[in-house]
Design an enzyme around this catalytic site. Structure first.
Site: not given
Length: 428
Positions: A159, A355
């Site tokens: 991440c 995102c």
């Protein structure tokens, strides 16, 4: 009447509970088990250390929300999942039986894999809102006596977005305080290049993020393996494209935030039941989000096993973004409802990556359909609108959670904000 249990109450678990309850209504019981009384909006954690958000701004008490939806809520930690006997052993030694189990725990943060890493060591974290609150205290002290900052993600991390966000949010805060000139900044990452993001890059994320770092005079080290962390000093080995040691770095810092690698949580990764999890403790699922060995167990979110996108010099995991998790939730709810109706699972998650990365006073957005190459759509863009869109999405998501509303949050809002609904509809 079947008992459907959801283990975990985060970005995956709470929408899972809402959608599952809507699918089965009063015909079956839906229960959520969580070790925390609150839902946390994790994407906003990087805003907590500079006090752009307070921790309580990102928390929602779950018991009243679940009660309103007719969902049983048990606030207890799970000690171990027992798939052989279809039950969960809780930390108080009680057990809870299930007919269907949906594992939505999120990950365990593997700070222990690197000496000195994490809030119990010498670096900060924004993986959990409580960690971000601790980072805020450290940042307060830093502002009184500024010096070098090191931000990044260690080997095995999956991440990377929050690391870039935190770096640039701090850079913006330092400029706002007129002390940026006193703070050398370095970004250290296991990615093979800036903007890889565990996805092999998306559109021009390499160029966009490299440009952003150059523009802010931030140095970087890629293919970086963190060996150990001591007070005020990070020991880094930079490797070449074959993974061989290339150069040693000793980076001084007054403040540092390094994202850890993830594993499955203890209640799942230590289960003595072959076929449930992989070597790192992530739940193994098929294309329907169902475990192949224990077919009454499903899993959604960061806790599922997904292989890396590609081979890299250092271990780099594939991220599980909110849009992707949302599609897992919907597929799982429909598949369990089908099983209860005597049908075979047929719904598959789309596993697309979307995102919004806030970079302080601007931002970078990217879309990958599907997340794993080759892709039908690869798109990225930058601008202040991304920063504003993320703020808007936080408010929207939190409002829906408080009301117990289940809907495709990312699908309905972010695609509109990004102006790419046309892309999705035409399949370009």
């Amino acid at each position: 009447m079947a008992r459907i249990v959801i283990l975990g109450a985060g970005i995956g678990g709470v929408p899972m509970a809402f959608e599952m309850k809507e699918m089965v209504d009063k015909k079956h019981d839906v229960t959520v088990i969580s070790d925390t009384p609150t839902f946390h909006f994790v994407p906003s954690n990087p805003w907590v250390p500079p006090k752009w958000r307070k921790p309580e701004d990102l928390k929602i008490e779950l018991a009243p929300v679940m009660k309103k939806k007719g969902i049983e809520f048990i606030q207890k930690a799970a000690a171990k999942v027992d798939p052989i006997n279809n039950q969960i052993q809780l930390a108080d030694n009680s057990t809870f039986a299930y007919d269907f189990l949906i594992i939505a725990t999120g990950p365990r943060l593997a700070f222990d894999e690197i000496p000195g890493l994490g809030p119990n060591g010498y670096t900060s974290s924004v993986c959990h809102v409580d960690h971000a609150a601790i980072a805020a205290e450290d940042l307060d002290k830093f502002m009184q006596n500024p010096g070098p900052i090191v931000v990044g993600a260690v080997q095995g991390a999956s991440c990377f977005g929050p690391a870039y966000e935190y770096l640039m949010i701090l850079e913006t805060e330092l400029r706002n305080r007129k002390i940026r000139d006193k703070v050398p900044m370095t970004f250290v990452t296991s990615e093979p290049y800036i903007g890889h993001l565990g996805l092999g890059g998306v559109g021009d994320t390499k160029g966009l993020l490299e440009s952003a770092l150059r523009d802010k005079t931030i140095k970087w080290i890629t293919n970086a393996k963190i060996d150990k962390i001591e007070p005020g000093l990070i020991f880094v080995t930079e490797v070449d494209e074959d993974g061989n040691d290339k150069k040693k770095h000793e980076l001084p810092f007054k403040h540092s935030m390094m994202l850890p690698a993830f594993t499955g949580v203890d209640a799942v990764r230590h289960v003595n039941a072959e076929g449930l999890v992989n070597a790192r403790g992530f739940v193994l699922v098929d294309e329907y989000q169902r475990n192949k060995t224990f077919k009454n167990i499903y899993s959604v979110g960061v806790c599922i096993a997904i292989p890396p996108i590609e081979k890299t010099p250092l271990p780099v995991g594939a991220p599980k973004t909110g849009y992707m998790i949302e599609s897992m939730v919907t597929a799982t709810a429909h598949n369990i409802a089908d099983e209860l109706a005597g049908k075979e699972p047929a719904h598959k998650a789309t596993w697309n990556a979307l995102c919004l990365a806030d970079l302080g006073d601007t931002g970078v957005a990217f879309l990958a359909i599907p997340q794993i190459p080759p892709r039908n759509t690869t798109w990225s863009a930058e601008g202040k609108w991304v920063h504003l869109a993320k703020i808007g999405f936080e408010k929207y998501f939190m409002r829906k959670i408080r009301k117990g509303i289940s809907e495709p949050y990312y699908e309905k809002l972010i695609l509109k904000l990004l102006g790419v609904t046309r892309i999705k509809e035409k399949g370009e």
